[in-house]
Design a protein around this motif. Structure first.
Motif, short mmCIF file in Angstrom:
data_model
loop_
_atom_site.label_atom_id
_atom_site.label_comp_id
_atom_site.label_asym_id
_atom_site.label_seq_id
_atom_site.Cartn_x
_atom_site.Cartn_y
_atom_site.Cartn_z
N GLY A 166 6.96 -5.36 -17.31
CA GLY A 166 6.41 -6.69 -17.13
C GLY A 166 6.17 -7.13 -15.71
O GLY A 166 6.02 -8.31 -15.43
N ASN A 167 6.08 -6.17 -14.76
CA ASN A 167 5.88 -6.55 -13.36
C ASN A 167 4.41 -6.62 -12.95
O ASN A 167 4.11 -6.82 -11.78
CB ASN A 167 6.64 -5.59 -12.43
CG ASN A 167 6.04 -4.20 -12.40
OD1 ASN A 167 5.14 -3.85 -13.16
ND2 ASN A 167 6.56 -3.37 -11.52
N GLY A 168 3.49 -6.44 -13.90
CA GLY A 168 2.07 -6.53 -13.59
C GLY A 168 1.40 -5.21 -13.29
O GLY A 168 0.19 -5.14 -13.12
N THR A 169 2.17 -4.14 -13.22
CA THR A 169 1.62 -2.81 -12.95
C THR A 169 2.05 -1.86 -14.06
O THR A 169 3.24 -1.76 -14.38
CB THR A 169 2.12 -2.27 -11.59
OG1 THR A 169 1.78 -3.21 -10.58
CG2 THR A 169 1.48 -0.92 -11.28
N GLY A 170 1.08 -1.16 -14.64
CA GLY A 170 1.37 -0.21 -15.70
C GLY A 170 1.22 1.23 -15.23
O GLY A 170 0.56 1.50 -14.22
#
Length: 86
Positions: free
Chosen positions: A79-83
């Motif tokens: 869920g930190n914005g980077t996949g």
């Protein structure tokens, strides 16, 4: 006093050099890429998984990718914005 003509000024101008990328170039965002992600192209498919992970596809993306909308493929597990970070 030395006078330098117009040609002398041109000879001192910086020259741009083309840079050739080394290795594969990530696909750019386009009509076949999911608009919920930026960076490498995340294909529009029934399911997309991170390349090299434990997912079963049918499509894969080599990350990292930035989530800019809804993470419909659950590529950003923490869920930190980077996949697909690893």
């Amino acid at each position: 006093m030395v006078t330098i003509g117009f040609a002398g000024v041109l000879a001192c101008a910086p020259v741009a050099h083309a840079v050739t990328p080394i290795g594969p170039v990530p696909l750019q965002q386009g009509s076949d890429c999911d608009p919920n992600y930026s960076g490498p192209c995340v294909p529009i498919a029934s399911d997309v998984d991170c390349a090299g992970g434990s997912g079963n596809g049918p499509a894969y993306v080599q990350g990292p990718v930035t989530v800019v909308g809804n993470d419909i493929y659950d590529l950003d597990r923490d869920g930190n914005g980077t996949g697909c970070e690893s």
